[in-house]
Design a protein around this motif. Structure first.
Motif, PDB file in Angstrom:
ATOM      1  N   ILE A 120       0.842  -1.205   0.000  1.00 21.72           N
ATOM      2  CA  ILE A 120       0.000   0.000   0.000  1.00 21.72           C
ATOM      3  C   ILE A 120       0.875   1.252   0.000  1.00 21.72           C
ATOM      4  O   ILE A 120       0.583   2.230  -0.684  1.00 21.72           O
ATOM      5  N   ALA A 121       1.969   1.189   0.732  1.00 30.97           N
ATOM      6  CA  ALA A 121       2.839   2.359   0.856  1.00 30.97           C
ATOM      7  C   ALA A 121       3.662   2.622  -0.395  1.00 30.97           C
ATOM      8  O   ALA A 121       3.826   3.775  -0.800  1.00 30.97           O
ATOM      9  N   ILE A 122       4.195   1.568  -1.033  1.00 35.76           N
ATOM     10  CA  ILE A 122       5.141   1.827  -2.127  1.00 35.76           C
ATOM     11  C   ILE A 122       4.789   1.160  -3.451  1.00 35.76           C
ATOM     12  O   ILE A 122       5.469   1.382  -4.449  1.00 35.76           O
ATOM     13  N   ARG A 123       3.783   0.300  -3.472  1.00 35.68           N
ATOM     14  CA  ARG A 123       3.315  -0.350  -4.710  1.00 35.68           C
ATOM     15  C   ARG A 123       4.403  -1.157  -5.425  1.00 35.68           C
ATOM     16  O   ARG A 123       4.480  -1.182  -6.640  1.00 35.68           O
ATOM     17  N   ASP A 124       5.235  -1.839  -4.654  1.00 38.16           N
ATOM     18  CA  ASP A 124       6.275  -2.698  -5.219  1.00 38.16           C
ATOM     19  C   ASP A 124       6.097  -4.097  -4.630  1.00 38.16           C
ATOM     20  O   ASP A 124       6.365  -4.325  -3.455  1.00 38.16           O
ATOM     21  N   THR A 125       5.661  -5.032  -5.451  1.00 40.28           N
ATOM     22  CA  THR A 125       5.340  -6.377  -4.990  1.00 40.28           C
ATOM     23  C   THR A 125       6.555  -7.097  -4.417  1.00 40.28           C
ATOM     24  O   THR A 125       6.466  -7.740  -3.366  1.00 40.28           O
ATOM     25  N   VAL A 126       7.682  -7.009  -5.080  1.00 39.03           N
ATOM     26  CA  VAL A 126       8.893  -7.693  -4.610  1.00 39.03           C
ATOM     27  C   VAL A 126       9.327  -7.126  -3.263  1.00 39.03           C
ATOM     28  O   VAL A 126       9.629  -7.868  -2.318  1.00 39.03           O
ATOM     29  N   ARG A 127       9.355  -5.826  -3.169  1.00 37.35           N
ATOM     30  CA  ARG A 127       9.737  -5.166  -1.903  1.00 37.35           C
ATOM     31  C   ARG A 127       8.757  -5.537  -0.789  1.00 37.35           C
ATOM     32  O   ARG A 127       9.162  -5.801   0.338  1.00 37.35           O
ATOM     33  N   ALA A 128       7.469  -5.575  -1.103  1.00 36.06           N
ATOM     34  CA  ALA A 128       6.456  -5.908  -0.102  1.00 36.06           C
ATOM     35  C   ALA A 128       6.669  -7.336   0.407  1.00 36.06           C
ATOM     36  O   ALA A 128       6.575  -7.594   1.614  1.00 36.06           O
ATOM     37  N   GLY A 129       6.980  -8.258  -0.488  1.00 38.57           N
ATOM     38  CA  GLY A 129       7.245  -9.635  -0.084  1.00 38.57           C
ATOM     39  C   GLY A 129       8.476  -9.739   0.799  1.00 38.57           C
ATOM     40  O   GLY A 129       8.484 -10.457   1.806  1.00 38.57           O
ATOM     41  N   HIS A 130       9.503  -8.990   0.441  1.00 35.01           N
ATOM     42  CA  HIS A 130      10.746  -8.976   1.223  1.00 35.01           C
ATOM     43  C   HIS A 130      10.486  -8.463   2.643  1.00 35.01           C
ATOM     44  O   HIS A 130      10.944  -9.053   3.626  1.00 35.01           O
ATOM     45  N   VAL A 131       9.739  -7.373   2.745  1.00 39.29           N
ATOM     46  CA  VAL A 131       9.417  -6.798   4.058  1.00 39.29           C
ATOM     47  C   VAL A 131       8.551  -7.763   4.860  1.00 39.29           C
ATOM     48  O   VAL A 131       8.759  -7.947   6.063  1.00 39.29           O
ATOM     49  N   GLY A 132       7.581  -8.392   4.211  1.00 43.54           N
ATOM     50  CA  GLY A 132       6.723  -9.350   4.906  1.00 43.54           C
ATOM     51  C   GLY A 132       7.524 -10.494   5.497  1.00 43.54           C
ATOM     52  O   GLY A 132       7.332 -10.875   6.657  1.00 43.54           O
ATOM     53  N   ILE A 133       8.451 -11.038   4.730  1.00 43.49           N
ATOM     54  CA  ILE A 133       9.269 -12.153   5.209  1.00 43.49           C
ATOM     55  C   ILE A 133      10.189 -11.694   6.344  1.00 43.49           C
ATOM     56  O   ILE A 133      10.339 -12.396   7.348  1.00 43.49           O
TER      57      ILE A 133
END
Length: 164
Positions: A120-133
């Protein structure tokens, strides 16, 4: 103290400690605080003869340390990869929702929440997955540390009971 009352109080001690151990993994239960409450009750039952104030102070500090670890573990995992504020909020929301969705929810909702918040904050799927993990790994490591602290508390308690 009457023998029957003492037996009931010791049963309460065991119940508090047992629920506290479960609470080290279940996020809605104050695990180490319940373990500490059980130990404090046990000390009181014994009139603080075997588990004295110094032991209780040490156990109280370990309880506080476990709370700090619990609070900051996921945040530190997220911050390690420079997660956004939305990711941290998402992880917190995911943790709360995970409580109501069983074991898999407890394990994976914080990851999903952090990833969704980051997306939601940055609209980058790869980055979002990295942060989630990263958030998820932080929460899992925090849980391992909390379990270790809890069993250290129990070890100190049992040692105080057995060593006269």
């Amino acid at each position: 103290m009457e023998a029957a009352t003492e037996v009931l109080l010791w049963i309460l001690v065991v119940c508090l400690i047992g629920v506290g151990i479960a609470g080290t993994i279940l996020p809605m239960l104050p695990g180490t605080a319940l373990v500490f409450a059980g130990i404090l009750l046990a000390a009181w039952i014994d009139d603080f003869a075997r588990v004295g104030t110094t032991t209780l102070f040490v156990l109280g500090m370990l309880t506080a340390l476990a709370w700090v670890v619990d609070y900051f573990a996921g945040i530190l995992g997220a911050k390690r990869v420079n997660a956004t504020r939305e990711a941290v909020i998402g992880a917190a929301i995911g943790t709360v929702l995970g409580v109501f969705s069983g074991l898999w929810g407890l394990l994976f909702m914080p990851l999903a929440g952090a990833a969704i918040g980051e997306y939601i904050a940055i609209r980058d799927t790869v980055r979002a997955g990295h942060v989630g993990i990263a958030t998820w790994v932080g929460i899992l490591l925090g849980a391992v540390v909390k379990v270790a602290i809890t069993f250290l508390m129990l070890g100190i308690f049992v040692a105080a009971l057995l060593i006269d």
